[in-house]
Enzyme design. Structure first.
Site, PDB file in Angstrom:
ATOM      1  N   CYS A  67     -57.015 -59.874 -47.965  1.00 18.76           N
ATOM      2  CA  CYS A  67     -56.864 -59.267 -46.634  1.00 18.76           C
ATOM      3  C   CYS A  67     -58.157 -58.601 -46.151  1.00 18.76           C
ATOM      4  O   CYS A  67     -58.710 -57.741 -46.831  1.00 18.76           O
ATOM      5  CB  CYS A  67     -55.731 -58.238 -46.709  1.00 18.76           C
ATOM      6  N   VAL A 133     -50.809 -54.173 -45.528  1.00 20.26           N
ATOM      7  CA  VAL A 133     -51.847 -53.516 -46.314  1.00 20.26           C
ATOM      8  C   VAL A 133     -53.087 -53.451 -45.427  1.00 20.26           C
ATOM      9  O   VAL A 133     -53.226 -54.283 -44.526  1.00 20.26           O
ATOM     10  CB  VAL A 133     -52.175 -54.295 -47.610  1.00 20.26           C
ATOM     11  N   GLU A 148     -53.739 -47.770 -41.333  1.00 20.50           N
ATOM     12  CA  GLU A 148     -54.674 -48.385 -40.379  1.00 20.50           C
ATOM     13  C   GLU A 148     -56.071 -48.348 -41.007  1.00 20.50           C
ATOM     14  O   GLU A 148     -56.658 -47.278 -41.172  1.00 20.50           O
ATOM     15  CB  GLU A 148     -54.631 -47.619 -39.043  1.00 20.50           C
ATOM     16  N   SER A 149     -56.566 -49.526 -41.344  1.00 22.38           N
ATOM     17  CA  SER A 149     -57.841 -49.596 -42.077  1.00 22.38           C
ATOM     18  C   SER A 149     -58.977 -48.877 -41.361  1.00 22.38           C
ATOM     19  O   SER A 149     -59.821 -48.241 -41.996  1.00 22.38           O
ATOM     20  CB  SER A 149     -58.212 -51.059 -42.323  1.00 22.38           C
ATOM     21  N   TYR A 196     -57.900 -64.194 -35.690  1.00 19.94           N
ATOM     22  CA  TYR A 196     -56.430 -64.321 -35.765  1.00 19.94           C
ATOM     23  C   TYR A 196     -55.868 -64.820 -34.435  1.00 19.94           C
ATOM     24  O   TYR A 196     -54.888 -65.569 -34.402  1.00 19.94           O
ATOM     25  CB  TYR A 196     -55.787 -62.963 -36.121  1.00 19.94           C
TER      26      TYR A 196
HETATM   27  N1  LIG Z   1     -54.062 -52.687 -38.345  1.00 19.39           N
HETATM   28  C1  LIG Z   1     -53.916 -52.974 -39.668  1.00 19.39           C
HETATM   29  C2  LIG Z   1     -53.665 -54.461 -39.876  1.00 19.39           C
HETATM   30  C3  LIG Z   1     -53.369 -54.783 -41.304  1.00 19.39           C
HETATM   31  C4  LIG Z   1     -52.754 -56.170 -41.461  1.00 19.39           C
HETATM   32  O1  LIG Z   1     -52.383 -56.853 -40.488  1.00 19.39           O
HETATM   33  N2  LIG Z   1     -52.637 -56.618 -42.713  1.00 19.39           N
HETATM   34  C5  LIG Z   1     -52.003 -57.899 -42.983  1.00 19.39           C
HETATM   35  C6  LIG Z   1     -52.706 -58.605 -44.131  1.00 19.39           C
HETATM   36  S1  LIG Z   1     -54.214 -59.320 -43.717  1.00 19.39           S
HETATM   37  C7  LIG Z   1     -50.592 -57.674 -43.470  1.00 19.39           C
HETATM   38  O2  LIG Z   1     -50.375 -56.877 -44.362  1.00 19.39           O
HETATM   39  N3  LIG Z   1     -49.621 -58.414 -42.910  1.00 19.39           N
HETATM   40  C8  LIG Z   1     -48.264 -58.368 -43.363  1.00 19.39           C
HETATM   41  C9  LIG Z   1     -47.290 -58.488 -42.201  1.00 19.39           C
HETATM   42  O3  LIG Z   1     -47.730 -58.516 -41.046  1.00 19.39           O
HETATM   43  O4  LIG Z   1     -46.091 -58.525 -42.479  1.00 19.39           O
HETATM   44  C10 LIG Z   1     -55.171 -52.495 -40.383  1.00 19.39           C
HETATM   45  O5  LIG Z   1     -56.286 -52.771 -39.932  1.00 19.39           O
HETATM   46  O6  LIG Z   1     -55.022 -51.808 -41.390  1.00 19.39           O
END
Ligand SMILES: N[C@@H](CCC(=O)N[C@@H](CS)C(=O)NCC(=O)O)C(=O)O
Length: 328
Positions: A67, A133, A148-149, A196
């Site tokens: 990720c 994550v 939020e990263s 994305y």
């Molecule tokens: N805004 C979040 C986005 C995190 C995100 O989209 N992570 C994806 C993995 S790349 C995830 O965990 N997706 C699982 C889902 O949407 O169910 C950040 O930047 O922390």
């Protein structure tokens, strides 16, 4: 007797497109034009705060190695030297379940969770959002502090300097914050999330718009990097960390799987050296798990790669080649 080809093709197309649309709308919510809309994060507490004081070994990061958003947090943790202060727990995607699952459940044994949705539900009973994550977790109160990263990396940059092995390293210095924020805003919309928006587009129009924006911004960045080592001059900042985690995945996953294929990063004169430069900074290569990136994207995003075949290439030995950017 085999079905006549026209009937077979028509039937397969109708069934597959219906299922594809259903799966895409679950995986990648979109607006009326078929453009991907990323859901908001939800947990936005900070450290230090009254509830969450800065302390060593109380907080934990939950990450997936494929990720890009989680990768940001691993890089800042590595650069600041927080490995013993903030432990990590690694999760892996489960294609069949459509969520992250814990590799070693013992790390969060007391919670008795196997999957990220279960984990979020423990932290906030009745939670209905995405179980994403990275997560910054408080093992004392068993709560999610932040998911939020962009915010977690600011916390890691600032809050743990009493224990960090590199406390003097400031990746978000006050005098560069204006510049950093401008880059972040553009790069998030058109590159980090832009790739994305290409891969998760559900119409040709939405895909083309996103793809054009990805390459417009990459062209601008490549020009900028012709005369300076990093985005905001000669020192690495959070803007570079945020860009790097997308660039390191670009030729490996986004070029093919997300159809961001006007050019590879390897084809850009300055961007390619910039990626090598950051990759070769101390402790960064260890955060880049290219095999996990391939496996997670190609193996688990079923609607985009139903056959599940994971590509052999590209050959990434060039990442270790000299970059010559110190001279800038
Ligand atoms: N805004 C979040 C986005 C995190 C995100 O989209 N992570 C994806 C993995 S790349 C995830 O965990 N997706 C699982 C889902 O949407 O169910 C950040 O930047 O922390």
């Amino acid at each position: 007797m085999a079905l006549p080809p026209t009937l077979l093709i028509r039937t397969a197309k109708t069934i597959w497109t219906t299922l594809w649309r259903m799966m895409m709308s679950q995986m990648a919510p979109s607006d009326r034009t078929g453009a991907y809309q990323r859901p908001n994060s939800g947990f936005c507490d900070r450290i230090p705060s009254e509830k969450f004081p800065a302390t060593a070994q109380r907080y934990r990061l939950i990450v997936g190695m494929g990720c890009p958003w989680a990768h940001r947090t691993l890089i800042v943790r590595a650069l600041k030297g927080l490995d013993t202060i903030i432990p990590i727990t690694v999760v892996s995607p489960s294609g069949d379940e459509g969520c992250w699952v814990f590799d070693h459940p013992s790390a969060i044994e007391s919670l008795n969770c196997r999957t990220m949705p279960q984990f979020y539900a423990k932290a906030q009973p009745g939670y209905q959002g995405r179980a994403t994550v990275p997560v910054l977790w408080d093992s004392q109160t068993n709560t999610i502090i932040n998911n939020e990263s962009a915010e977690i990396i600011e916390i890691l940059n600032n809050a743990f300097n009493d224990w960090a092995t590199q406390p003097e390293l400031d990746l978000y210095p006050a005098k560069l914050q204006g510049d950093i924020n401008v880059w972040n805003e553009r790069i998030y919309a058109t590159v980090n999330n832009g790739v994305y928006r290409c891969g998760f587009a559900q119409t040709q129009v939405a895909y083309e718009a996103a793809c054009n924006e990805v390459f417009e911004t990459l062209d601008v960045i490549d020009d900028t990097l012709a005369s300076q080592r990093y985005l905001c001059g000669n020192r690495l900042t959070l803007a570079d960390v945020r860009l790097f985690t997308t660039l390191i995945r670009f030729d490996v996953a986004y070029y093919g799987l997300f159809k961001c294929n006007r050019r590879r990063i390897a084809d850009y004169e300055h961007l390619s050296g910039y990626v090598r430069d950051i990759y070769q900074l101390s402790n960064i290569a260890a955060t880049c798990d290219v095999e996990a990136i391939k496996r997670d994207y190609f193996g688990n995003l079923f609607p985009l790669n139903p056959g599940g075949i994971i590509p052999v290439g590209p050959d990434l030995v060039a990442l270790k080649a000299p970059h010559g950017r110190e001279q800038l």
